[in-house]
Design a protein around this motif. Structure first.
Motif, mmCIF file in Angstrom:
data_model
loop_
_atom_site.group_PDB
_atom_site.id
_atom_site.type_symbol
_atom_site.label_atom_id
_atom_site.label_comp_id
_atom_site.label_asym_id
_atom_site.label_seq_id
_atom_site.Cartn_x
_atom_site.Cartn_y
_atom_site.Cartn_z
ATOM 1 N N SER A 1 46.261 39.166 29.000
ATOM 2 C CA SER A 1 45.297 39.374 30.093
ATOM 3 C C SER A 1 44.880 40.837 30.202
ATOM 4 O O SER A 1 45.623 41.735 29.793
ATOM 5 N N TRP B 1 43.059 44.281 32.501
ATOM 6 C CA TRP B 1 43.436 44.985 33.727
ATOM 7 C C TRP B 1 42.492 44.687 34.889
ATOM 8 O O TRP B 1 42.837 44.944 36.038
ATOM 9 N N LYS C 1 51.303 38.243 28.424
ATOM 10 C CA LYS C 1 51.354 39.689 28.150
ATOM 11 C C LYS C 1 50.232 40.350 28.957
ATOM 12 O O LYS C 1 49.075 40.339 28.559
ATOM 13 N N GLU D 1 48.638 46.939 29.984
ATOM 14 C CA GLU D 1 49.430 48.152 30.234
ATOM 15 C C GLU D 1 48.721 49.084 31.225
ATOM 16 O O GLU D 1 49.312 50.032 31.718
ATOM 17 N N GLY E 1 39.663 39.751 27.298
ATOM 18 C CA GLY E 1 39.505 41.195 27.100
ATOM 19 C C GLY E 1 38.206 41.492 26.383
ATOM 20 O O GLY E 1 37.267 40.685 26.403
ATOM 21 N N SER E 2 38.183 42.637 25.724
ATOM 22 C CA SER E 2 36.930 43.093 25.119
ATOM 23 C C SER E 2 36.640 42.347 23.815
ATOM 24 O O SER E 2 37.551 41.821 23.160
ATOM 25 N N LEU F 1 35.745 36.824 26.432
ATOM 26 C CA LEU F 1 35.331 38.193 26.133
ATOM 27 C C LEU F 1 34.254 38.680 27.100
ATOM 28 O O LEU F 1 34.053 38.091 28.158
ATOM 29 N N GLY F 2 33.575 39.730 26.740
ATOM 30 C CA GLY F 2 32.582 40.316 27.646
ATOM 31 C C GLY F 2 31.187 40.280 27.060
ATOM 32 O O GLY F 2 30.879 39.447 26.208
ATOM 33 N N CYS G 1 33.841 40.967 34.329
ATOM 34 C CA CYS G 1 33.242 40.504 33.067
ATOM 35 C C CYS G 1 31.907 39.818 33.299
ATOM 36 O O CYS G 1 31.025 39.879 32.448
ATOM 37 N N GLU H 1 28.469 47.013 26.732
ATOM 38 C CA GLU H 1 28.778 46.428 28.036
ATOM 39 C C GLU H 1 29.114 47.579 28.980
ATOM 40 O O GLU H 1 29.952 48.428 28.666
HETATM 41 P P1 NAD Z 1 41.072 45.107 26.186
HETATM 42 O O1 NAD Z 1 40.472 44.263 25.121
HETATM 43 O O2 NAD Z 1 41.146 46.575 25.972
HETATM 44 O O3 NAD Z 1 42.586 44.640 26.504
HETATM 45 C C1 NAD Z 1 42.937 43.331 26.901
HETATM 46 C C2 NAD Z 1 44.388 43.084 26.586
HETATM 47 O O4 NAD Z 1 44.596 43.157 25.183
HETATM 48 C C3 NAD Z 1 45.405 44.035 27.208
HETATM 49 O O5 NAD Z 1 46.527 43.309 27.653
HETATM 50 C C4 NAD Z 1 45.799 44.929 26.045
HETATM 51 O O6 NAD Z 1 47.100 45.443 26.140
HETATM 52 C C5 NAD Z 1 45.726 43.973 24.885
HETATM 53 N N1 NAD Z 1 45.489 44.605 23.580
HETATM 54 C C6 NAD Z 1 44.895 45.795 23.327
HETATM 55 N N2 NAD Z 1 44.821 45.996 22.002
HETATM 56 C C7 NAD Z 1 45.363 44.912 21.406
HETATM 57 C C8 NAD Z 1 45.552 44.519 20.055
HETATM 58 N N3 NAD Z 1 45.164 45.265 19.027
HETATM 59 N N4 NAD Z 1 46.119 43.319 19.828
HETATM 60 C C9 NAD Z 1 46.480 42.516 20.854
HETATM 61 N N5 NAD Z 1 46.338 42.843 22.135
HETATM 62 C C10 NAD Z 1 45.777 44.029 22.417
HETATM 63 O O7 NAD Z 1 40.256 44.738 27.501
HETATM 64 P P2 NAD Z 1 40.319 45.417 28.919
HETATM 65 O O8 NAD Z 1 39.765 46.801 28.841
HETATM 66 O O9 NAD Z 1 41.671 45.243 29.496
HETATM 67 O O10 NAD Z 1 39.295 44.481 29.733
HETATM 68 C C11 NAD Z 1 37.922 44.692 29.774
HETATM 69 C C12 NAD Z 1 37.162 43.746 28.874
HETATM 70 O O11 NAD Z 1 37.572 42.418 29.129
HETATM 71 C C13 NAD Z 1 35.664 43.733 29.126
HETATM 72 O O12 NAD Z 1 34.987 43.657 27.894
HETATM 73 C C14 NAD Z 1 35.424 42.467 29.934
HETATM 74 O O13 NAD Z 1 34.124 41.936 29.850
HETATM 75 C C15 NAD Z 1 36.439 41.574 29.343
HETATM 76 N N6 NAD Z 1 36.787 40.531 30.292
HETATM 77 C C16 NAD Z 1 36.433 39.247 30.032
HETATM 78 C C17 NAD Z 1 36.726 38.256 30.952
HETATM 79 C C18 NAD Z 1 36.377 36.819 30.714
HETATM 80 O O14 NAD Z 1 36.924 35.962 31.413
HETATM 81 N N7 NAD Z 1 35.496 36.498 29.781
HETATM 82 C C19 NAD Z 1 37.389 38.587 32.134
HETATM 83 C C20 NAD Z 1 37.743 39.908 32.352
HETATM 84 C C21 NAD Z 1 37.448 40.870 31.423
#
Ligand code: NAD
Length: 482
Positions: free
Chosen positions: A129, A131, A155, A158, A205-206, A228-229, A261, A357
């Motif tokens: 998940s 942040w 997980k 951080e 995440g991203s 994703l986003g 997101c 984004e």
């Molecule tokens: P991020 O991709 O940086 O991190 C998400 C998670 O992935 C964190 O727990 C992080 O520790 C983990 N992570 C980082 N690097 C990794 C790797 N190499 N392998 C495995 N895990 C890894 O995203 P963020 O900055 O926490 O969140 C923002 C992004 O999430 C934005 O792009 C947003 O649009 C997207 N988002 C999407 C939704 C949705 O439901 N579609 C919801 C919220 C956020």
């Protein structure tokens, strides 16, 4: 790599990874011994999840606010606590029906046998998940996975270390480790997590990290759901009430300071209405946050790094001569990293804020004279996670909805399609793979196993060798029915 893991979380990455291996092995073993969770066990697990969310409400509100610098209390209540609990309650209400075998028609030549889909748990599910809504985006997928009878490892990010620790403690107090547990840690732990042979992995995440997750999961042939986003457009049609659209867009963009997101990333509006739209959005923003500099209703940007990225997007637009309208002070030394709503009117296409984004309270407002213009603009980019359309002209609305592909849509408002448990939530193309929420979540975390029950009245063996003239005759009759 190591620094990312050790900067916030207490244990070193190697400790987190050891804990991950221990918990995964424990859950796998528990699954091998008891692969099917009963209806009662699943209801009990959903009750545990609801109980821990409500009992720790104040702890979670405080932890998230401290992680952000400031997170509006009501935003945490609405978007984390209420959304999580209502999703789990919805699952409880419908679980009996979802778990039932689903009859499907059997072709005439196979009668009187019958066919059905029998949902069964996949096994051990991994959830990663982000942040920005750190509680909801850990627990809502967990609720779906538990409803489907799985075991779950989470997980969290951080970047929200206090919330991650509070969540770990709360889950450990309610659940057996063999059913649901949390592994904290950063990038290195995240990588180890994605290399673990889960039965399904849901990542939120991203898009950039989502690609790496998919690559790592592919090595184990672990199926993934990627949430994703992307750049979600808000289209204000010629026929729209600009003030109503502005109130909605200001709300959607400023909730969680744009770190959502499905926040509207940018606005498309007929050229002659660009300035009126910016004025109306500014007015709506001031009304919601009369003292934006100081109010605790307005959420902070999560970190100095994220603040600097957003500021550099605005600086670039300013340097290139774009017209900028700010609601609040532009002082970057704001306490707790609060950033004003910053509208950028008709910026040049090469700016960073037009190509990545935004994920913060910066709102480009661009000209689009017609539905066709809006469609062309959207279809030149990646498929967005959400799309918002404002207006009364249903022909223009249908044209946009038919000719654009987005994860989901809300018409004449913002965000709310995500809160409908009866609608699947997920992206398409670069904004995601797969979906959850409601029954879609149950299905994502189940194997809908196709089973054919042969009838004892079936003409068994009629097509078996040795092939004779009788076989040929039966086959020619059968072929008339297929
Ligand atoms: P991020 O991709 O940086 O991190 C998400 C998670 O992935 C964190 O727990 C992080 O520790 C983990 N992570 C980082 N690097 C990794 C790797 N190499 N392998 C495995 N895990 C890894 O995203 P963020 O900055 O926490 O969140 C923002 C992004 O999430 C934005 O792009 C947003 O649009 C997207 N988002 C999407 C939704 C949705 O439901 N579609 C919801 C919220 C956020």
């Amino acid at each position: 790599m190591m620094a990312a893991d050790t900067a916030h979380a207490a244990p070193a990455a190697s400790e987190n990874i050891k804990e991950l291996s221990r918990l995964f092995a424990l859950q796998k073993e528990a699954y091998a011994v008891a692969p099917f969770m009963s209806y009662d066990e699943r209801i009990a697990n959903l009750d545990r999840l609801i109980r821990l969310t409500e009992a720790n409400e104040e702890t979670f509100i405080k932890a998230i606010s401290e992680d952000f610098g400031n997170r509006a209390r009501q935003e945490t209540l609405i978007a984390e606590i209420v959304v999580t609990v209502s999703g789990a309650r919805h699952a409880k209400r419908h679980l009996k029906k979802w778990m039932r075998p689903r009859g499907v028609p059997t072709p005439m030549h196979m009668l009187p046998g019958r066919s059905r889909l029998e949902p069964q748990p996949l096994g051990v599910i991994g959830i990663i998940s982000p942040w920005n809504y750190p509680l909801q985006l850990a627990l809502a997928p967990a609720a779906a996975a538990l409803a489907a009878g799985n075991r779950v490892l989470i997980k969290p990010s951080e970047l929200t270390p206090r919330l991650s620790e509070a969540l770990r403690t709360a889950i450990a107090a309610e659940f057996e480790e063999s059913v649901c547990a949390v592994v904290t840690g950063g990038v290195e732990t995240g990588q180890a997590f994605t290399e673990t042979p889960f039965d399904h992995l849901l990542f939120t995440g991203s898009t950039a990290i989502g690609r790496r997750v998919a690559e790592a999961a592919a090595k184990n042939l672990t199926p993934v759901t990627l949430e994703l986003g992307g750049k979600s457009p808000a289209i204000i049609d010629e026929s729209a009430d600009i003030d109503a659209a502005a109130r909605s867009i200001a709300y959607g963009k400023m909730m969680n300071a744009g770190q959502t997101c499905v926040a509207p990333d940018y606005v498309l509006v007929p050229r002659e209405k660009l300035d009126a739209t910016a004025d109306a959005i500014a007015g709506a923003a001031r009304k919601m946050f009369p003292t934006i500099d100081t109010t605790s209703d307005y959420t902070s940007i999560i970190s100095d790094r994220h603040f600097a990225r957003l500021k550099s997007l605005v600086d670039e637009a300013r340097d290139k001569g774009a017209k900028i309208v700010e609601v609040g002070s532009s002082n970057a030394l704001y306490p707790q990293r609060k950033m004003p709503l910053t509208m950028v009117i008709d910026p040049p296409a090469e700016l960073g804020l037009m190509n990545e984004e935004i994920f913060g309270p910066i709102l480009p407002i661009l000209p689009a004279q017609s539905a066709a213009d809006a469609i062309e603009h959207i279809n030149r980019g990646d498929r967005p996670l959400a799309l918002y359309w404002y207006g009364e002209d249903s022909a223009a609305r249908d044209k946009v909805l038919q000719n654009t592909v987005s994860g989901g849509v809300t018409v004449n408002d913002v965000l709310w399609h995500v809160a409908q448990e009866n609608l699947p939530f997920g992206g398409v193309g670069k904004s995601g793979i797969g979906a959850y929420h409601g029954e879609a979540g149950f299905n994502t975390f189940s194997h809908l196993k196709p089973v054919f029950y042969q009838s004892r009245f079936a003409a068994g063996g009629i097509l078996h060798p040795p092939y004779t003239e009788k076989t040929a005759n039966v086959l020619s009759i059968l072929r008339k029915f297929i």
